[in-house]
Design a protein around this motif. Structure first.
Motif, PDB file in Angstrom:
ATOM      1  N   ARG A   1      -7.811   4.725  71.910  1.00 19.81           N
ATOM      2  CA  ARG A   1      -9.203   4.813  71.461  1.00 19.81           C
ATOM      3  C   ARG A   1      -9.578   6.237  71.079  1.00 19.81           C
ATOM      4  O   ARG A   1     -10.256   6.466  70.072  1.00 19.81           O
TER       5      ARG A   1
ATOM      6  N   GLU B   1     -10.829   6.972  67.360  1.00 16.23           N
ATOM      7  CA  GLU B   1     -12.235   7.319  67.150  1.00 16.23           C
ATOM      8  C   GLU B   1     -12.388   8.642  66.427  1.00 16.23           C
ATOM      9  O   GLU B   1     -13.312   8.822  65.628  1.00 16.23           O
TER      10      GLU B   1
ATOM     11  N   ASP C   1     -13.497  -3.912  77.325  1.00 16.44           N
ATOM     12  CA  ASP C   1     -14.475  -4.540  76.441  1.00 16.44           C
ATOM     13  C   ASP C   1     -13.738  -5.049  75.208  1.00 16.44           C
ATOM     14  O   ASP C   1     -13.504  -4.317  74.248  1.00 16.44           O
TER      15      ASP C   1
ATOM     16  N   GLU D   1     -14.548  -7.089  72.843  1.00 14.71           N
ATOM     17  CA  GLU D   1     -15.289  -7.132  71.584  1.00 14.71           C
ATOM     18  C   GLU D   1     -15.289  -5.754  70.909  1.00 14.71           C
ATOM     19  O   GLU D   1     -15.149  -5.644  69.693  1.00 14.71           O
ATOM     20  N   ARG D   2     -15.458  -4.732  71.723  1.00 13.99           N
ATOM     21  CA  ARG D   2     -15.384  -3.373  71.184  1.00 13.99           C
ATOM     22  C   ARG D   2     -13.985  -3.093  70.646  1.00 13.99           C
ATOM     23  O   ARG D   2     -13.817  -2.480  69.591  1.00 13.99           O
TER      24      ARG D   2
ATOM     25  N   ARG E   1     -11.924  -5.334  69.505  1.00 12.65           N
ATOM     26  CA  ARG E   1     -11.755  -6.124  68.283  1.00 12.65           C
ATOM     27  C   ARG E   1     -12.326  -5.378  67.080  1.00 12.65           C
ATOM     28  O   ARG E   1     -11.701  -5.295  66.023  1.00 12.65           O
ATOM     29  N   THR E   2     -13.521  -4.818  67.239  1.00 15.01           N
ATOM     30  CA  THR E   2     -14.145  -4.060  66.155  1.00 15.01           C
ATOM     31  C   THR E   2     -13.302  -2.845  65.787  1.00 15.01           C
ATOM     32  O   THR E   2     -13.118  -2.531  64.609  1.00 15.01           O
ATOM     33  N   LEU E   3     -12.781  -2.173  66.807  1.00 21.23           N
ATOM     34  CA  LEU E   3     -11.949  -0.991  66.557  1.00 21.23           C
ATOM     35  C   LEU E   3     -10.666  -1.365  65.832  1.00 21.23           C
ATOM     36  O   LEU E   3     -10.212  -0.649  64.933  1.00 21.23           O
TER      37      LEU E   3
END
Length: 616
Positions: free
Chosen positions: A369, A373, A424, A426-427, A429-431
């Motif tokens: 991450r 990011e 998380d 969902e987070r 998945r978005t990433l």
């Protein structure tokens, strides 16, 4: 030319005889509008080769007292002719956008000086800048074949100039596009770069005469430039070793030793010194984690690797504190986070019984991450206005692109396993979706290696989504097991990438659940209805690329080529285009690496025409 002028004069006299009254200025204007005179100057690549029509027009213009300005050709490489304006723009782009990733050349030096030092160095700079050159998106494709021939000719002549080493540093950091990865010479060029450097004594710059037939007396500036070049050689060699999952051919000795407070010729800029420390750390990780003489695959045992992980975690924290405290450019921070990811990818080699297994996976999740990011969002605190994420992606080095792909596969593997319940999802998945789009953004030409690896990720993601839809999530991903371990274990931290490709081949392509044939046309998003996801060759809606293929492209022809359909910016291969890169024949049987047998039969068509990336 005299005959042409006489002909024009007779035409004017004939018009007058028919009753037309022509003033002097109008006469000259009518002459300039003549089909003979009104030649297209933009296509005149070399003024010394002008045709008679163009010469007539030039004379007529000069007769009016004007100064006719033709584009001046700065340099030529085979049939590639570069105007002075294009040369200036390309050098500006190189030093503005690319040089910060590897700052070792002199921005105040003129293009002519670089050419005088070594033509290969000059054209290497041009080729890097051409990757995103908006005025002519086809320049890189056109330049690839002539530059490749110049490159191997220079190497074949056994270069004795350290300017050749500088050129190889650039060509290894931003490689030329290749038709297949089995023909990617970057790893070989890296070896040539290091052997050339040691052959001419760059590793012993203060004893350069030990490697020369004639006496060489270096001043302080020349000595410092050689030390800097040697440091960059090792930085580049280490990134190639890490990015390709191969042993690095680096030499960290007295010349590159850290000397706090030293202001002499052996002192490096804070940026290069930090980069050198980061790559030295990556070297230690690779050698200790993946060079076990007692294991046939070179991998350290579980207990030894767990101990090394603890040691290197502390060392990385110290390195991170040291680098971040210096307020260095974000390019250094990006490579620091890539080093952290390189370390943490060793977590995929652990079994679920390894002490601290879940902690290592969580550390891998955070490192992935952290790297993503920064490369996706940029660094808003860096300088005036910060660094945007698309800056990193558009001008990224080959190594950063490889680490981006590794991060994408790491996300994919973690989020489709029992580990997904610990974060998380969902987070994540978005990433992951943003990462797929980012990998496409790094493509220099559409349908190149990165573009296809992104599609492969999507197919694995959608296939796993279908499996989880058919089976209860809690039953599938509740128990900690060894499903995250890798089968491919000989490619250091990049083993994950090769293992993922193996997984796709065995579980999807071989069983008819996935194919890259979908890339013959723009990928379409999946239906919002989860149950309609039976076709795993399509993305879900968040994975649709923000830019599709140009609308001017047709379906591949029966001969495998893509034909232009009146779109701008497309260039045909021409009569001589079949000899190499100018008419790239893309064989995607080897999607990632020279071990192309891993992916035999991936596709049954080749590209004989490569369109430029839209917006590049």
């Amino acid at each position: 030319m005299e005959k042409e002028i006489d002909k024009l004069r007779r035409a004017v006299q004939s018009a007058k005889a028919q009753g037309f009254v022509v003033e002097e200025d109008e006469e000259m204007h009518s002459q300039m509008q003549s089909p003979v005179v009104n030649s297209v100057y933009a296509h005149t690549r070399n003024p010394s080769l002008m045709g008679s029509d163009e010469a007539v027009s030039s004379l007529l213009h000069l007769k009016r007292g004007g100064s006719y300005t033709l584009p001046r050709i700065a340099r030529e490489l085979e049939d590639i002719r570069l105007t002075e304006d294009a040369e200036r723009q390309l050098f500006e782009e190189f030093f503005t956008f690319y040089h910060p990733f590897l700052p070792f050349l002199n921005p105040t030096q003129s293009p002519d000086q670089y050419y005088q030092q070594l033509s290969l160095l000059y054209w290497a700079i041009i080729s890097v800048a051409a990757r995103r050159y908006a005025p002519d998106p086809t320049l890189l494709t056109q330049l690839s074949a002539p530059l490749t021939r110049l490159l191997w000719q220079t190497i074949g002549d056994v270069p004795q100039s350290y300017y050749a080493v500088k050129a190889l540093c650039l060509l290894c950091t931003w490689p030329l596009p290749t038709s297949t990865t089995s023909s990617d010479p970057t790893h070989i060029l890296c070896g040539v770069m290091m052997k050339t450097a040691t052959g001419i004594g760059l590793h012993r710059p203060n004893h350069i005469n030990d490697f020369s037939r004639v006496a060489i007396d270096l001043n302080t500036e020349q000595l410092h430039d050689r030390v800097k070049t040697w440091a960059v050689c090792n930085i580049v060699a280490q990134t190639i070793g890490t990015g390709y999952g191969q042993p690095a051919s680096t030499i960290y000795d007295w010349t590159l030793a850290v000397r706090p407070g030293d202001a002499g010729p052996f002192a490096l800029t804070p940026e290069l010194e930090a980069r050198l420390q980061i790559e030295r750390f990556c070297d230690k990780v690779s050698k200790e984690m993946y060079s076990n003489a007692s294991d046939p695959r070179g991998v350290a045992g579980d207990e030894h690797r767990a101990m090394l992980m603890r040691v290197y975690r502390r060392e990385f924290q110290e390195l991170q504190a040291s680098v971040l405290s210096q307020n260095l450019p974000p390019f250094v921070t990006l490579h620091l986070r890539a080093a952290g990811l390189h370390l943490r990818l060793a977590g995929f080699f652990d079994s679920h019984q390894t002490p601290g297994y879940m902690d290592d996976l969580m550390g891998l999740w955070r490192a992935t991450r952290s790297f993503l990011e920064l490369i996706l969002n940029g660094d808003p605190n860096a300088g005036d206005g910060g660094i945007r994420g698309d800056y990193f992606l558009r001008y990224a080095t080959n190594y950063i692109q490889q680490m981006l792909v590794a991060a994408g596969f790491a996300l994919l593997k973690l989020l489709r396993s029992f580990f997904a319940k610990s974060v998380d999802s969902e987070r994540g998945r978005t990433l992951f979706h943003r990462t797929v789009e980012a990998i496409r953004t790094t493509s220099v030409i559409q349908n190149d290696l990165n573009w296809r690896l992104a599609e492969l990720m999507v197919q694995i993601w959608n296939g796993a989504r279908i499996e989880s839809h058919n089976s209860p999530f809690s039953d599938n991903m509740g128990e900690i097991d060894d499903s995250l371990q890798l089968k491919v274990r000989c490619r250091h931290s990049m083993s994950l990438v090769f293992d993922s490709i193996w997984h796709w081949r065995e579980e999807y392509q071989a069983r008819g659940r996935g194919t890259l044939d979908a890339l013959k046309q723009p990928t379409k998003p999946d239906s919002a209805n989860e149950s309609s996801a039976a076709s795993s060759t399509h993305m879900d809606s968040t994975l649709m690329p923000s830019h599709g293929m140009p609308a001017s492209l047709n379906i591949p022809t029966s001969s495998g080529g893509l034909t232009p359909n009146g779109g701008s910016g497309l260039v045909s291969t021409g009569a001589g285009g079949q000899n190499s890169m100018l008419a790239m024949s893309y064989d995607y049987n080897d999607v990632w690496d020279p071990t192309h047998w891993m992916l035999d039969g991936l596709l049954d068509f080749n590209y004989t025409f490569v369109p430029p990336l839209e917006g590049a």
